[in-house]
Design a protein around this motif. Sequence first.
Motif, mmCIF file in Angstrom:
data_model
loop_
_atom_site.group_PDB
_atom_site.id
_atom_site.type_symbol
_atom_site.label_atom_id
_atom_site.label_comp_id
_atom_site.label_asym_id
_atom_site.label_seq_id
_atom_site.Cartn_x
_atom_site.Cartn_y
_atom_site.Cartn_z
ATOM 1 N N VAL A 55 0.919 -1.112 -0.295
ATOM 2 C CA VAL A 55 -0.062 0.030 0.004
ATOM 3 C C VAL A 55 0.995 1.282 0.046
ATOM 4 O O VAL A 55 0.781 2.245 -0.750
ATOM 5 N N GLU A 56 1.856 1.249 0.896
ATOM 6 C CA GLU A 56 2.858 2.452 0.864
ATOM 7 C C GLU A 56 3.472 2.489 -0.358
ATOM 8 O O GLU A 56 3.467 3.924 -1.016
ATOM 9 N N ASP A 57 3.887 1.660 -1.186
ATOM 10 C CA ASP A 57 4.688 1.984 -2.254
ATOM 11 C C ASP A 57 3.557 2.681 -3.543
ATOM 12 O O ASP A 57 4.009 3.512 -4.112
ATOM 13 N N ILE A 58 2.575 2.077 -3.515
ATOM 14 C CA ILE A 58 1.822 2.307 -4.776
ATOM 15 C C ILE A 58 1.162 3.496 -4.229
ATOM 16 O O ILE A 58 0.761 4.667 -5.040
ATOM 17 N N SER A 59 0.912 4.154 -2.884
ATOM 18 C CA SER A 59 0.218 5.352 -2.574
ATOM 19 C C SER A 59 1.328 6.407 -2.867
ATOM 20 O O SER A 59 0.865 7.643 -3.072
ATOM 21 N N ASN A 60 2.554 6.163 -2.890
ATOM 22 C CA ASN A 60 3.501 7.185 -3.131
ATOM 23 C C ASN A 60 3.489 7.644 -4.610
ATOM 24 O O ASN A 60 3.607 8.638 -5.024
ATOM 25 N N VAL A 61 3.357 6.515 -5.307
ATOM 26 C CA VAL A 61 3.355 6.805 -6.821
ATOM 27 C C VAL A 61 2.175 7.631 -7.168
ATOM 28 O O VAL A 61 1.931 8.548 -8.101
ATOM 29 N N PHE A 62 1.032 7.286 -6.436
ATOM 30 C CA PHE A 62 -0.200 8.121 -6.663
ATOM 31 C C PHE A 62 -0.413 9.309 -5.837
ATOM 32 O O PHE A 62 -1.549 9.765 -5.678
ATOM 33 N N SER A 63 0.713 9.875 -5.258
ATOM 34 C CA SER A 63 0.647 11.005 -4.429
ATOM 35 C C SER A 63 0.309 12.138 -5.051
ATOM 36 O O SER A 63 -0.115 12.581 -6.174
ATOM 37 N N PHE A 64 -0.514 12.985 -4.190
ATOM 38 C CA PHE A 64 -1.188 14.368 -4.574
ATOM 39 C C PHE A 64 -0.323 15.429 -4.842
ATOM 40 O O PHE A 64 -0.366 16.342 -5.520
ATOM 41 N N SER A 65 1.199 15.186 -4.620
ATOM 42 C CA SER A 65 2.384 15.841 -5.090
ATOM 43 C C SER A 65 2.663 15.742 -6.271
ATOM 44 O O SER A 65 3.924 16.335 -6.786
ATOM 45 N N ARG A 66 2.156 14.871 -7.227
ATOM 46 C CA ARG A 66 2.606 14.523 -8.517
ATOM 47 C C ARG A 66 1.682 14.930 -9.584
ATOM 48 O O ARG A 66 0.561 15.020 -9.305
ATOM 49 N N ALA A 67 2.135 14.762 -10.704
ATOM 50 C CA ALA A 67 1.403 15.402 -11.962
ATOM 51 C C ALA A 67 0.537 14.066 -12.230
ATOM 52 O O ALA A 67 0.509 13.044 -11.564
ATOM 53 N N TYR A 68 -0.707 14.348 -13.148
ATOM 54 C CA TYR A 68 -1.827 13.434 -13.206
ATOM 55 C C TYR A 68 -1.130 12.446 -14.208
ATOM 56 O O TYR A 68 -0.410 12.738 -15.116
ATOM 57 N N PHE A 69 -1.643 11.132 -14.018
ATOM 58 C CA PHE A 69 -1.434 10.195 -14.998
ATOM 59 C C PHE A 69 -2.295 10.190 -16.405
ATOM 60 O O PHE A 69 -3.181 10.952 -16.171
ATOM 61 N N ALA A 111 -5.893 11.780 -9.836
ATOM 62 C CA ALA A 111 -4.876 11.144 -10.100
ATOM 63 C C ALA A 111 -4.675 10.749 -11.340
ATOM 64 O O ALA A 111 -3.530 10.919 -12.165
ATOM 65 N N ILE A 112 -5.824 10.412 -12.182
ATOM 66 C CA ILE A 112 -5.882 9.789 -13.393
ATOM 67 C C ILE A 112 -6.387 11.107 -14.344
ATOM 68 O O ILE A 112 -6.844 10.857 -15.375
ATOM 69 N N GLY A 113 -6.482 12.300 -13.827
ATOM 70 C CA GLY A 113 -6.495 13.405 -14.809
ATOM 71 C C GLY A 113 -8.194 13.915 -14.878
ATOM 72 O O GLY A 113 -8.251 14.994 -15.461
ATOM 73 N N PHE A 114 -8.852 13.399 -14.228
ATOM 74 C CA PHE A 114 -10.433 14.023 -13.947
ATOM 75 C C PHE A 114 -10.540 14.716 -12.655
ATOM 76 O O PHE A 114 -11.296 14.261 -11.906
ATOM 77 N N GLN A 115 -9.783 15.717 -12.803
ATOM 78 C CA GLN A 115 -9.591 16.551 -11.476
ATOM 79 C C GLN A 115 -10.736 17.536 -11.448
ATOM 80 O O GLN A 115 -11.221 17.830 -10.074
ATOM 81 N N ASP A 145 4.742 20.200 -13.814
ATOM 82 C CA ASP A 145 5.157 18.769 -13.224
ATOM 83 C C ASP A 145 5.357 18.992 -11.880
ATOM 84 O O ASP A 145 6.507 19.621 -11.617
ATOM 85 N N ARG A 146 5.049 18.561 -10.836
ATOM 86 C CA ARG A 146 5.251 18.942 -9.530
ATOM 87 C C ARG A 146 6.290 17.975 -8.761
ATOM 88 O O ARG A 146 6.658 17.958 -7.783
ATOM 89 N N VAL A 147 6.622 16.792 -9.712
ATOM 90 C CA VAL A 147 7.785 15.658 -9.452
ATOM 91 C C VAL A 147 7.764 15.601 -7.944
ATOM 92 O O VAL A 147 8.828 15.125 -7.084
ATOM 93 N N GLY A 148 6.516 15.223 -7.171
ATOM 94 C CA GLY A 148 6.433 14.798 -5.948
ATOM 95 C C GLY A 148 6.652 15.790 -4.883
ATOM 96 O O GLY A 148 6.760 15.332 -3.682
ATOM 97 N N ARG A 149 7.076 16.988 -5.309
ATOM 98 C CA ARG A 149 7.468 17.918 -4.089
ATOM 99 C C ARG A 149 6.486 19.203 -4.073
ATOM 100 O O ARG A 149 7.049 20.084 -3.397
ATOM 101 N N MET A 150 5.244 19.159 -4.844
ATOM 102 C CA MET A 150 4.364 20.426 -4.612
ATOM 103 C C MET A 150 3.133 19.819 -4.374
ATOM 104 O O MET A 150 2.620 18.947 -4.939
ATOM 105 N N ALA A 151 2.414 20.579 -3.674
ATOM 106 C CA ALA A 151 1.114 19.903 -3.100
ATOM 107 C C ALA A 151 0.020 20.505 -4.138
ATOM 108 O O ALA A 151 0.125 21.680 -4.537
ATOM 109 N N ASP A 152 -0.860 19.589 -4.685
ATOM 110 C CA ASP A 152 -1.841 19.979 -5.471
ATOM 111 C C ASP A 152 -2.784 20.645 -4.664
ATOM 112 O O ASP A 152 -3.240 20.274 -3.534
ATOM 113 N N SER A 153 -3.714 21.332 -5.429
ATOM 114 C CA SER A 153 -4.693 21.896 -4.732
ATOM 115 C C SER A 153 -6.152 22.061 -5.353
ATOM 116 O O SER A 153 -6.085 22.089 -6.783
#
Length: 588
Positions: free
Chosen positions: A245-259, A288-292, A366-374
């Motif tokens: 769960v932790e690994d996949i949650s990081n891949v889908f993090s709110f601080s990353r660009a949309y898939f 996360a899959i682009g339907f923000q 691209d938020r590269v996992g380092r900027m929070a989406d809002s």
Amino acid sequence: MAWTEAKLIAEAILEGFERHFRLFRETTAGAQARFEQADWPAVQVAARERIDFYDTRVGETVALLRREFHLRDPSDTLWRRVKVEYMRLLPQINQPELAETFYNSVFCRLFDRHYYNNSYIFVWPLISTEHLEAEVPIFRPYYPARDGFARVIARILRDAGFERRFRDMRRDIRCLLLAIRSRFPANRAIQQNFQIAVLCAPFFRNKGAYIIGKAINGADQIPFVVPILNDPEQGLYVDTLLTGVEDISNVFSFSRAYFMVDTEAPAAVVDFLRPLMPRKGKAELYTAIGFQKFGKAEFYRDFIKHLRYSSDEFMIAPGIRGMVMCVFTLPSFPYVFKIIKDRFPPPKEMTREQVKEKYQLVKMHDRVGRMADSWEYSHVAFPLDRFSPALLELLDAECAGSLERVGDQLIIKHLYIERRLSPLNLYLHSADDDDIRHAIGEYGDAIKQLAAANIFPGDFLFKNFGVTRHGRVVFYDYDELCYLTECNFRDIPEAPYPEMELSEETWYTAGPNDVFPEEFATFLLTDPRIRKVFRARHRELLDPDWWRARQASIRAGHLEDVFPYPVERRFRKDREEFPRRYPHLADG
């Protein structure tokens, strides 16, 4: 006549949605070709452009309705009939939940918020999507107990549909087998119905493709992700195996660009993903899959439910108060609410619109996992009696222009909502030596990865960064943010005479875009423990030459690799050790 007009309006709105979804899928489907051609600039352009599709189509539909129909105040029966006619059209499509949100957006663009209720819009969804996972095949089953792990892995890689060849698929299979055997004990009981389910469509983001699935062993479901990278000269290769769960949650993090993932039924994909990441709600997964836009609507529904079943008060968010935003939170709800202040005290020299532009830049970049989406909202109604007196006093003093009281509600005309993080300055204040080493390591990594994405935070103070529940440091204060290539990184000139170095006044002048990295140590590294760790791990951030080198790399068109998993998890070491540790598998 009224029913005929209502039907025509409903059909026009649905046509607008279908045009949006068709164009959305065309861009999304092109992700595979861009990935296989290693066309990284095109990847970035497509990601930015796709975000704008929704608002563009809503605007086109609103313009058509105003042009083709004599729109009346929705208090009459026409728009109630339009909603009924629209509902009758929804069962024929595989994205009914998205079409409901599109209808809401069109209506809200046309009429005043007084009519934002379930009589006129879909405050609550009316069409179920639970049947879609059964009707639209979205995953493939595999049976390792019957066919063997090596054959199943080979089939999964081939079924992903890549046209570009793998540079060494046999070695990729060996590495995956090694990873499976090292992470799952041999004595673990394999149930008779053990199977692997893999989503049919790969997920694409930045320079990576991701095969996503789950291993089903009796009642257990183990999520996994197989990242695929592209060597432009030699072909595709498996970079690692992520499990849990932790690994996949990081891949889908709110601080990353949309898939980008091409699917006819987004609801079915989200239903597949939800058990794999139980701490992420539908709103986060749709986003996360682009339907923000749907994610935003779903989040608001969750928020309304939470208010109904809670009683705590909104309060001022902990931490140092910002100069640009008023930030408040609800202790029982893991998010913060941010309102732009009416006025900014010196030395801030910016407008409200410039602040909004910064947040839009983050949304598009691209938020590269380092900027929070809002999520950005307009005209949101809050129960007035849920606000603490101190918070109301602050909002009235600093944000009165964004507030409106209507009966027992407080209407906030514009705000941003973000995941609540622990402010880094507060985290460090109570941290022990191990926590400081981790947090400062993460802090420097965040700055470096933002630089790789052509982002300069502007203000490096710890209060502008937060710590996630996974211990990751994320930037969240955007009013000073700019592109790295806009900065002029300078060395501090030598003082005319030594005594000036001891003066509180500087002996050099600075232009509006000038940055002196050597100054960072003065205001950041006052704590000896922090200074020691920072200089050991990230001394280069104090060197202007390092920053100028990053600029040169960006201007040359180089897109650096930023992985949504630790570098040490990559298979490079496994590739070297596999034949030695498992000689009996060396030939497949």
